[in-house]
Design a protein around this motif. Structure first.
Motif, PDB file in Angstrom:
ATOM      1  N   UNK A  33       0.840  -1.191   0.000  1.00  0.00           N
ATOM      2  CA  UNK A  33       0.000   0.000   0.000  1.00  0.00           C
ATOM      3  C   UNK A  33       0.878   1.245   0.000  1.00  0.00           C
ATOM      4  N   UNK A  34       0.283   2.359  -0.378  1.00  0.00           N
ATOM      5  CA  UNK A  34       1.013   3.620  -0.323  1.00  0.00           C
ATOM      6  C   UNK A  34       0.078   4.736   0.093  1.00  0.00           C
ATOM      7  N   UNK A  35       0.659   5.827   0.561  1.00  0.00           N
ATOM      8  CA  UNK A  35      -0.091   7.019   0.934  1.00  0.00           C
ATOM      9  C   UNK A  35       0.049   8.042  -0.181  1.00  0.00           C
ATOM     10  N   UNK A  36      -1.058   8.731  -0.488  1.00  0.00           N
ATOM     11  CA  UNK A  36      -1.048   9.765  -1.516  1.00  0.00           C
ATOM     12  C   UNK A  36      -1.238  11.128  -0.853  1.00  0.00           C
ATOM     13  N   UNK A  37      -0.268  12.019  -1.051  1.00  0.00           N
ATOM     14  CA  UNK A  37      -0.337  13.357  -0.470  1.00  0.00           C
ATOM     15  C   UNK A  37      -0.307  14.400  -1.576  1.00  0.00           C
ATOM     16  N   UNK A  38      -1.176  15.409  -1.482  1.00  0.00           N
ATOM     17  CA  UNK A  38      -1.129  16.493  -2.480  1.00  0.00           C
ATOM     18  C   UNK A  38       0.048  17.425  -2.219  1.00  0.00           C
TER      19      UNK A  38
END
Length: 630
Positions: A149-154
């Motif tokens: 899994x990964x985290x998506x940050x703007x």
């Protein structure tokens, strides 16, 4: 062989139309890793930060779970074309629509060790050539072969994807938003570009380490600098080529492909940038080629030296010298057939059971158990490459000569052994004629080097062994009834059944100077290959039905064997037939001059793509046919 979960994906899986043909891809890279870009504008294969790292985009092996980066017009596309910016590896994909024409320029700037601020980048520049275009973009990475899994940050100018092992930062001059069903893991966007305008995207890779900084803003001027620097690098590199023959475009594209498959920090040359692409659609012959085969790299050295690329040859010799120094006797001999790019020899196979496989071709394997095989032919290919470097390059050191003598001492005791040989069969070890041939090459080249440079050598013992191998091949590798050299040596016991299996690898006999190309035994072998292994200009390596190799299913023709066929014809005097065969083989290249490992009888590309072994054979056959034609 071990698996991540040992399970196959659900039956049915992903429709075939969700997978482009293997040949519908171009290759870009930065001499650390490489990406495949489809003619539809989708990046569906990228391992980062190295060739042998887990995939970031892997929809080539699973359209649902693998991950991709897509840029496409919102209106229907009437036609797509893809080509390389002249004399570079910058790939341009053009899409023709009723609203206009758009092109995507994909490239990876070359990393420079002396520039600490220069990160690994993949640049995508979208240009409206004619008309106003509305485009969509979706960036959908799936880390670690789709398992993490990964985290998506703007970000103010893009997005950042963070997993436990890797950070991907994408900066753009158009808006990107978080989107997607379920957990938000993708970045999406819609943008318009008018004629002459461009949209810019730059992906950077990094290891997780907290604050990754703001990075360089994406702008037209900065992107143009990266583009121009990449053009300059490739054109300066290509100017080293000494080739001025008839097939300059194909030879130089093959040379640039070999360069793209070179890991610059170590000098290693990998076999291919992909894993798991099938030798038959739906079959199980799906291997991981992102490693260094001693055999392939040695032939690559020959091709690069012949073209004048001595720096690459010297870098590979440096890598090879370290393997010689590290050699130690083991079950597979002092050297291994396969290594990682930094020299590790343990590459256990793992089944990625969660991946559907290209068009349902599973199991998908990462790692390669061939690293534990005994392949005696590698000693001949290795020593022949050192011989060529000693002759045309800078010469070898005292330490390298001592290491080679130690390895030859081992080979003198083991050349008359069964092995898995060049084709890495999994049907048990056999007495392969090709392995004996290359053992002869190993001893013969050591004798040559010792005599040319006055190096210390046990020439009496070496000469006796060389002659013994020669006589064994002529006595037991030759089948008098069929008048052909055969794949396996006849049994010492005359009561055994005669060997009749042909092997296209034996076309190399005159190329390694074992026989004259006009020797009656070789000419009759050429005739047998012509009638039993050649389909038009395409050549099978052997008949797996006649010679079971321990693997299920069938396979296509081997591209490297087809170029060996060209060279065999040229050397044996069939110049016109050789030229015709070469021109036919050029028609099997894909639209940007790349070849996969195999070609099916309908012309489809099969196996890992693109394959270094094939491109180096193209170079060799073109060079030798040019010479034969005068």
């Amino acid at each position: 062989m071990s698996g991540s979960n040992g399970e196959r994906p659900p039956a049915g899986g992903v429709p075939d139309e969700d997978y482009l043909p293997i040949a519908e891809h171009g290759l870009i890279g930065d001499l650390r890793t490489a990406a495949l870009v489809g003619t539809d504008g989708r990046i569906d294969w990228l391992c980062a930060p190295r060739f042998d790292s887990p995939s970031v985009f892997g929809s080539l092996l699973d359209a649902d779970r693998g991950g991709y980066w897509e840029i496409t017009p919102t209106c229907p596309t009437a036609a797509r074309h893809q080509f390389y910016f002249p004399d570079t590896t910058i790939l341009i994909t053009r899409m023709l629509t009723d609203d206009g024409i758009v092109e995507i320029q994909d490239f990876m700037p070359i990393l420079r060790e002396h520039d600490p601020g220069h990160r690994q980048r993949l640049v995508r520049r979208v240009v409206s050539v004619r008309g106003s275009m509305r485009m969509t973009v979706r960036i959908a990475p799936r880390m670690n072969y789709g398992r993490d899994a990964h985290r998506l940050d703007p970000l103010p100018d893009g997005v950042r994807f963070t997993s436990t092992a890797l950070v991907l930062t994408v900066r753009a001059n158009v808006p990107l938003d978080a989107g997607g069903a379920g957990p938000v893991t993708d970045a999406v966007g819609t943008f318009e570009i008018d004629e002459g305008q461009s949209a810019l995207f730059v992906l950077e890779t990094a290891e997780p380490r907290g604050d990754d900084g703001d990075g360089e803003p994406v702008g037209a001027e900065a992107t143009t600098r990266l583009f121009d620097a990449t053009v300059d690098f490739w054109r300066r590199w290509l100017r080293q080529s000494t080739y001025t023959g008839r097939w300059r475009e194909m030879v130089h594209r093959s040379a640039m492909t070999l360069k793209l498959l070179t890991h610059e920090p170590t000098g290693a040359v990998i076999a291919a940038p992909t894993l798991g692409l099938p030798e038959r659609i739906g079959g199980g012959r799906n291997w991981d080629y992102r490693y260094v085969w001693i055999r392939d790299a040695a032939f690559s050295l020959y091709a690069l030296l012949r073209l004048g690329f001595t720096q690459e040859a010297e870098a590979f010799i440096g890598w090879l010298t370290q393997r010689l120094a590290d050699s130690a006797d083991g079950a597979a001999g002092p050297l291994h057939a396969v290594y990682s790019i930094d020299g590790h020899s343990r590459l256990p196979e793992e089944v990625l059971g969660h991946l559907h496989g290209y068009r349902g071709s599973h199991p998908v394997r990462a790692g390669n158990d061939a690293s534990g095989q005994l392949q005696l032919d590698i000693y001949g290919e290795l020593i022949d490459s050192v011989y060529l470097f000693n002759k045309y390059g800078k010469g070898i050191s005292h330490e390298s000569w001592t290491d080679l003598c130690d390895i030859l001492d081992w080979l003198m005791e083991h050349w008359d052994s069964t092995d898995e040989s060049i084709w890495e069969t999994r049907a048990g070890r056999q007495n392969h004629t090709y392995s004996r041939l290359m053992c002869w090459v190993a001893v013969e080249r050591m004798i040559r080097m010792a005599r040319q440079r006055g190096l210390p050598a046990d020439l009496g013992r070496w000469t006796a062994t060389r002659d013994a191998i020669y006589h064994q091949i002529m006595a037991r590798g030759w089948q008098p009834e069929t008048r052909t050299f055969v794949q396996r040596l006849a049994d010492k016991d005359a009561d055994g059944p005669p060997e009749t299996v042909l092997d296209a690898a034996l076309l190399l006999m005159p190329m390694v100077k074992f026989v004259s190309p006009t020797d009656p035994r070789f000419l009759s072998t050429v005739e047998a290959v012509r009638h039993r292994l050649v389909a038009d200009s395409l050549v099978f390596r052997y008949d797996p039905v006649q010679a079971p190799d321990g693997l299920d299913g069938t396979e296509g023709t081997f591209s490297i064997c087809s170029f060996w066929w060209v060279e065999a014809l040229a050397r044996s005097g069939e110049i016109e037939q050789a030229r015709l065969a070469l021109e036919k083989m050029f028609t099997y290249a894909n639209h940007v001059g790349l070849y996969s490992e195999q070609i099916g009888l309908t012309g489809q590309h099969l196996g890992n793509f693109p394959q270094a072994f094939t491109h180096l054979a193209l170079i060799s056959s073109a060079l030798n046919l040019d010479r034969a034609m005068g």
